[in-house]
Write a protein that holds these residues in place. Structure first.
Motif, PDB file in Angstrom:
ATOM      1  N   ARG A 135       0.826  -1.206   0.000  1.00 35.12           N
ATOM      2  CA  ARG A 135       0.000   0.000   0.000  1.00 35.12           C
ATOM      3  C   ARG A 135       0.862   1.259   0.000  1.00 35.12           C
ATOM      4  N   TYR A 136       1.969   1.217   0.747  1.00 33.42           N
ATOM      5  CA  TYR A 136       2.845   2.387   0.806  1.00 33.42           C
ATOM      6  C   TYR A 136       3.527   2.616  -0.550  1.00 33.42           C
ATOM      7  N   LEU A 137       3.830   1.549  -1.256  1.00 32.48           N
ATOM      8  CA  LEU A 137       4.381   1.682  -2.604  1.00 32.48           C
ATOM      9  C   LEU A 137       3.345   2.293  -3.543  1.00 32.48           C
ATOM     10  N   PHE A 138       2.085   1.898  -3.360  1.00 34.56           N
ATOM     11  CA  PHE A 138       1.003   2.463  -4.172  1.00 34.56           C
ATOM     12  C   PHE A 138       0.877   3.966  -3.918  1.00 34.56           C
ATOM     13  N   VAL A 139       0.899   4.352  -2.635  1.00 35.43           N
ATOM     14  CA  VAL A 139       0.800   5.770  -2.280  1.00 35.43           C
ATOM     15  C   VAL A 139       1.979   6.551  -2.853  1.00 35.43           C
ATOM     16  N   LEU A 140       3.180   5.971  -2.752  1.00 32.69           N
ATOM     17  CA  LEU A 140       4.366   6.631  -3.294  1.00 32.69           C
ATOM     18  C   LEU A 140       4.258   6.796  -4.808  1.00 32.69           C
ATOM     19  N   THR A 141       3.800   5.750  -5.476  1.00 32.17           N
ATOM     20  CA  THR A 141       3.653   5.817  -6.932  1.00 32.17           C
ATOM     21  C   THR A 141       2.621   6.861  -7.334  1.00 32.17           C
ATOM     22  N   SER A 142       1.556   6.984  -6.528  1.00 27.71           N
ATOM     23  CA  SER A 142       0.503   7.944  -6.844  1.00 27.71           C
ATOM     24  C   SER A 142       0.999   9.390  -6.775  1.00 27.71           C
ATOM     25  N   CYS A 143       2.108   9.614  -6.079  1.00 32.41           N
ATOM     26  CA  CYS A 143       2.679  10.964  -6.029  1.00 32.41           C
ATOM     27  C   CYS A 143       3.199  11.392  -7.397  1.00 32.41           C
ATOM     28  N   PHE A 144       3.507  10.413  -8.236  1.00 38.09           N
ATOM     29  CA  PHE A 144       4.050  10.705  -9.556  1.00 38.09           C
ATOM     30  C   PHE A 144       3.067  10.374 -10.684  1.00 38.09           C
ATOM     31  N   ALA A 145       1.954   9.744 -10.320  1.00 41.89           N
ATOM     32  CA  ALA A 145       0.937   9.384 -11.316  1.00 41.89           C
ATOM     33  C   ALA A 145      -0.408   9.916 -10.851  1.00 41.89           C
ATOM     34  N   ALA A 146      -0.826  11.025 -11.434  1.00 39.00           N
ATOM     35  CA  ALA A 146      -2.054  11.692 -10.992  1.00 39.00           C
ATOM     36  C   ALA A 146      -3.282  10.792 -11.093  1.00 39.00           C
ATOM     37  N   ARG A 147      -3.285   9.899 -12.069  1.00 41.63           N
ATOM     38  CA  ARG A 147      -4.439   9.016 -12.253  1.00 41.63           C
ATOM     39  C   ARG A 147      -4.698   8.145 -11.016  1.00 41.63           C
ATOM     40  N   LEU A 148      -3.651   7.796 -10.316  1.00 38.98           N
ATOM     41  CA  LEU A 148      -3.799   6.914  -9.154  1.00 38.98           C
ATOM     42  C   LEU A 148      -4.260   7.656  -7.908  1.00 38.98           C
ATOM     43  N   ARG A 149      -4.377   8.971  -7.993  1.00 35.10           N
ATOM     44  CA  ARG A 149      -4.818   9.746  -6.833  1.00 35.10           C
ATOM     45  C   ARG A 149      -6.331   9.938  -6.801  1.00 35.10           C
ATOM     46  N   ASN A 150      -7.014   9.470  -7.828  1.00 34.30           N
ATOM     47  CA  ASN A 150      -8.468   9.584  -7.843  1.00 34.30           C
ATOM     48  C   ASN A 150      -9.080   8.669  -6.784  1.00 34.30           C
ATOM     49  N   PRO A 151     -10.192   9.082  -6.179  1.00 33.15           N
ATOM     50  CA  PRO A 151     -10.820   8.257  -5.134  1.00 33.15           C
ATOM     51  C   PRO A 151     -11.401   6.969  -5.708  1.00 33.15           C
ATOM     52  N   LEU A 152     -11.382   5.928  -4.900  1.00 35.94           N
ATOM     53  CA  LEU A 152     -11.970   4.651  -5.285  1.00 35.94           C
ATOM     54  C   LEU A 152     -13.293   4.470  -4.538  1.00 35.94           C
ATOM     55  N   PRO A 153     -14.286   3.883  -5.180  1.00 43.06           N
ATOM     56  CA  PRO A 153     -15.551   3.634  -4.482  1.00 43.06           C
ATOM     57  C   PRO A 153     -15.364   2.547  -3.423  1.00 43.06           C
ATOM     58  N   PRO A 154     -16.228   2.509  -2.413  1.00 44.22           N
ATOM     59  CA  PRO A 154     -16.143   1.445  -1.402  1.00 44.22           C
ATOM     60  C   PRO A 154     -16.206   0.078  -2.072  1.00 44.22           C
ATOM     61  N   SER A 155     -15.475  -0.874  -1.515  1.00 42.83           N
ATOM     62  CA  SER A 155     -15.403  -2.194  -2.134  1.00 42.83           C
ATOM     63  C   SER A 155     -15.385  -3.282  -1.068  1.00 42.83           C
ATOM     64  N   PHE A 156     -16.323  -4.214  -1.158  1.00 44.93           N
ATOM     65  CA  PHE A 156     -16.333  -5.360  -0.249  1.00 44.93           C
ATOM     66  C   PHE A 156     -15.109  -6.230  -0.479  1.00 44.93           C
ATOM     67  N   ARG A 157     -14.721  -6.355  -1.756  1.00 46.32           N
ATOM     68  CA  ARG A 157     -13.537  -7.150  -2.092  1.00 46.32           C
ATOM     69  C   ARG A 157     -12.293  -6.624  -1.389  1.00 46.32           C
ATOM     70  N   ARG A 158     -12.143  -5.292  -1.365  1.00 47.03           N
ATOM     71  CA  ARG A 158     -10.994  -4.673  -0.720  1.00 47.03           C
ATOM     72  C   ARG A 158     -10.988  -4.943   0.785  1.00 47.03           C
ATOM     73  N   LYS A 159     -12.148  -4.832   1.407  1.00 41.09           N
ATOM     74  CA  LYS A 159     -12.251  -5.086   2.842  1.00 41.09           C
ATOM     75  C   LYS A 159     -11.977  -6.549   3.166  1.00 41.09           C
ATOM     76  N   LEU A 160     -12.518  -7.436   2.330  1.00 41.42           N
ATOM     77  CA  LEU A 160     -12.328  -8.870   2.555  1.00 41.42           C
ATOM     78  C   LEU A 160     -10.860  -9.260   2.447  1.00 41.42           C
ATOM     79  N   VAL A 161     -10.198  -8.735   1.432  1.00 43.48           N
ATOM     80  CA  VAL A 161      -8.779  -9.053   1.247  1.00 43.48           C
ATOM     81  C   VAL A 161      -7.957  -8.533   2.419  1.00 43.48           C
ATOM     82  N   CYS A 162      -8.318  -7.374   2.967  1.00 40.78           N
ATOM     83  CA  CYS A 162      -7.618  -6.828   4.136  1.00 40.78           C
ATOM     84  C   CYS A 162      -7.750  -7.771   5.331  1.00 40.78           C
ATOM     85  N   VAL A 163      -8.962  -8.274   5.562  1.00 41.47           N
ATOM     86  CA  VAL A 163      -9.187  -9.210   6.669  1.00 41.47           C
ATOM     87  C   VAL A 163      -8.401 -10.500   6.449  1.00 41.47           C
TER      88      VAL A 163
END
Length: 212
Positions: A135-163
């Motif tokens: 996740r920290y690599l993603f955040v770092l990459t988003s500093c140089f790629a504006a497209r990755l800074r857009n908000p993502l909608p809530p996702s059950f898949r994302r929450k499930l994978v975190c658990v």
């Protein structure tokens, strides 16, 4: 293993940093009260700080140490509370971007600590740290790629994978779980996390391209 002075000091320092960041961001909280959900997340932050400090600073901690079981119970409690805070936020109608960000950043730190613990306990190779730093690599990459800074909608898949990440790393730390089983569990968690990030990144890049 006993909780020495260095463990307590390290846990206190980590918790102090977390609370300082929370206080800094608090003016952006749209509710008048801090809220029960955020209070639960703050308690979980104390557990996460102690867990991280124990794995990094406890003297003589090893996979077969009896102290591993209390640590695993703390991890389980932190995982359970991760579901409680969201439930409370919805039930008390105090869902907020502040609370969601507090919860998300704490999850990321928790997973980083657990991935490091799995490596330090010799349950998987250094590659397991990718689970914690992705996740920290993603955040770092988003500093140089504006497209990755857009908000993502809530996702059950994302929450499930975190658990799944927390549960898998916790299981890999169980004393009687050894290599190659612990490697397989950790590798499965890494593959699922990589898939989840790939889906989100593809969505962000595709959405931006379509808008262009």
């Amino acid at each position: 293993m006993a909780l020495g002075t260095q463990v307590i000091l390290a846990a206190t320092a980590v918790l102090a940093v977390i609370y300082a960041v929370v206080l800094y961001a608090l003016p952006h909280h749209r509710h008048r009260r801090f809220g029960a959900a955020n209070l639960v997340t703050a308690i979980r932050a104390a557990l996460v700080s102690m867990i991280g400090a124990a794995f990094f600073f406890a003297d003589g901690l090893h996979p077969a140490d009896p102290a591993m079981w209390p640590l695993l119970m703390m991890i389980a409690c932190a995982l359970i509370l991760d579901g409680v805070d969201g439930y409370l936020a919805r039930e008390t109608r105090q869902v907020s971007d502040f609370g969601a960000r507090f919860d998300m950043e704490l999850d990321a730190l928790f997973i980083l600590f657990l991935a490091a613990a799995v490596y330090l306990m010799g349950k998987a190779g250094i590659w397991v740290l990718l689970i914690g730093v992705m996740r920290y690599l993603f955040v770092l990459t988003s500093c140089f790629a504006a497209r990755l800074r857009n908000p993502l909608p809530p996702s059950f898949r994302r929450k499930l994978v975190c658990v799944i990440q927390v549960a898998a790393l916790c299981f890999a730390l169980v004393p009687f779980v050894t290599s190659p089983v612990s490697d397989l569990i950790s590798a499965t968690a890494l593959v699922l996390l990589s898939y989840s990030f790939a889906v989100d990144i593809t969505s962000l890049l595709t959405r931006q391209a379509a808008q262009a």
